[in-house]
Enzyme design. Sequence first.
Site, PDB file in Angstrom:
ATOM      1  N   GLU A  89       0.824  -1.205   0.000  1.00 34.66           N
ATOM      2  CA  GLU A  89       0.000   0.000   0.000  1.00 34.66           C
ATOM      3  C   GLU A  89       0.866   1.266   0.000  1.00 34.66           C
ATOM      4  O   GLU A  89       0.473   2.308  -0.510  1.00 34.66           O
ATOM      5  CB  GLU A  89      -0.923  -0.016   1.238  1.00 34.66           C
ATOM      6  N   HIS A 102       9.265 -26.261   0.970  1.00 36.90           N
ATOM      7  CA  HIS A 102       8.598 -27.407   0.351  1.00 36.90           C
ATOM      8  C   HIS A 102       7.372 -26.962  -0.435  1.00 36.90           C
ATOM      9  O   HIS A 102       6.454 -27.746  -0.651  1.00 36.90           O
ATOM     10  CB  HIS A 102       8.208 -28.411   1.440  1.00 36.90           C
ATOM     11  N   LYS A 148     -13.951   1.542  -3.179  1.00 36.39           N
ATOM     12  CA  LYS A 148     -14.789   1.938  -2.032  1.00 36.39           C
ATOM     13  C   LYS A 148     -16.016   2.696  -2.529  1.00 36.39           C
ATOM     14  O   LYS A 148     -17.128   2.490  -2.050  1.00 36.39           O
ATOM     15  CB  LYS A 148     -13.993   2.889  -1.123  1.00 36.39           C
TER      16      LYS A 148
HETATM   17  O1  PA5 Z   1      -2.881   2.147   5.901  1.00 35.74           O
HETATM   18  C1  PA5 Z   1      -4.016   2.563   5.839  1.00 35.74           C
HETATM   19  O2  PA5 Z   1      -4.295   3.753   6.045  1.00 35.74           O
HETATM   20  C2  PA5 Z   1      -5.179   1.644   5.570  1.00 35.74           C
HETATM   21  O3  PA5 Z   1      -4.805   0.368   5.208  1.00 35.74           O
HETATM   22  C3  PA5 Z   1      -6.083   1.552   6.805  1.00 35.74           C
HETATM   23  O4  PA5 Z   1      -5.377   0.958   7.859  1.00 35.74           O
HETATM   24  C4  PA5 Z   1      -7.362   0.756   6.543  1.00 35.74           C
HETATM   25  O5  PA5 Z   1      -7.979   1.198   5.377  1.00 35.74           O
HETATM   26  C5  PA5 Z   1      -8.317   0.900   7.701  1.00 35.74           C
HETATM   27  O6  PA5 Z   1      -8.581   2.251   7.927  1.00 35.74           O
HETATM   28  P1  PA5 Z   1      -9.238   2.771   9.267  1.00 35.74           P
HETATM   29  O7  PA5 Z   1      -8.301   2.522  10.383  1.00 35.74           O
HETATM   30  O8  PA5 Z   1      -9.475   4.230   9.022  1.00 35.74           O
HETATM   31  O9  PA5 Z   1     -10.517   2.022   9.442  1.00 35.74           O
END
Ligand code: PA5
Length: 446
Positions: free
Chosen positions: A280, A301, A415
């Site tokens: 990410e 393995h 989303k």
């Molecule tokens: O790194 C990030 O910002 C995302 O992966 C969030 O952790 C994830 O989308 C969850 O978001 P939130 O903590 O706002 O629910």
Amino acid sequence: MLRLNIANAMEEVIGEKGLAEKEIEALRDVLSKAVLQVKQRNWEELAFLDLPEQDISDVKEIGVKIKKDSEYFLLLGIGGSALGPRSIIEALSPFHNLKKTPKVFIYDNVDPITLHSIFDIVDLKKTTVNVVTKSGSTAETVASFMILWEMMEKVLGEATGEHFVATTDPHKGNLREIVRQKGLLSLSIPPGVVGRYSVLSPVGLLLAEVIGVDSREILKGAADIRDRVMEEEPWKNPALLMAAILYLYGQNYGRTIDVLMPYADGLRRFSEWFCQLWAESLGKLGLGLTPYPSVGTTDQHSQLQLWMEGPEDKVLLFLRIEDYGEDIKIPFVFQDMEGLSYLSGHLLSELIKAEEESTELALAKAGRPSVTVILPRIDAYYMGQLFMFFEIVTVLTGFLIGINPFNQPGVEEGKNFTYGMMGKKGFEHKRQEVEASRERKTCWEL
Ligand code: PA5
């Protein structure tokens, strides 16, 4: 202190497919600029570096209360709000639920089968729900929170709120608003700390306290490695060197897949945490590096054949454990069978270490590069080091690639379609787009 060995990434050791020292030398200026950006906190999102100094008295107090009052602890969260806590419990309290209370469940999906299975086990009257969402609006987390709230209300009535702890932004978002309205206990994720860099905030620390791990130790480890990797000289800074190596292999040699392979079952979930962080943070604008979770010896393995002889697009990141703490000797049984007897008298830790070293060497001999992170032990202190080390490596690699390692614009469109389908106001046009796409798809379904 955690250490890094880069021998098997260098041409002197693995031959022409390794990197030459001069390639790293050529990056010298860029590398020190990347560290300077980190040191000077040039980005607000570098706030995660200051987490070791946070005040954790609330986390400790709430942890004590949960341990006293609850038999079950259910964490609702997703992405950075779940993967960090999950790697803490798996590393520091293996098979936790079979041995200890509160029994811990981490629900990081909206799969109804999983939630039903959790309901089959937990007694809601004896459960604390920790809802974790930085934004306070993530659909998966909010949906499961709504379900839990209603179910708890049915059995607990007015006392419902006492069974919830919210971990969220200190000021903003729906969850913070609910905290205010219902007077829930809450913990804050500092504003600059992005989800996948939040494990060292109350996101991971409350769970640590609930399972009996002293979160001060985690933070101490994190502080020590952070201070160790602020050096601008690349040959003295393991985080910078690792970032430089992975960047160079990706950029110049098409080795864009980074396989994290800890030799420890307890670090399987850590591999998943790393994958989110790496994917990410780095995958954007058509650039980036692809993470791949693994575990040794198991995947020797399963995947090793591909890494030895498949496409030359990977760098292995071994995670070697120096001291497993526990050990078991392989006994002197079946001594008349040569195929078994050679193992007798050796320790399991000897076998796992021998396998790790052998795999490194076999790959090196085949000209397949790897780097090795050496972890003295798996404990709270060194888990703190691991988290902070990989977070800093990720940020530095992002700076070298030239992207923003803190945003995730690519997840928004999906989303928005979901919002449209679930009827959120303002997303009606997204629903229409989904419906049109369904029509296009029907004639392609067999
Ligand atoms: O790194 C990030 O910002 C995302 O992966 C969030 O952790 C994830 O989308 C969850 O978001 P939130 O903590 O706002 O629910």
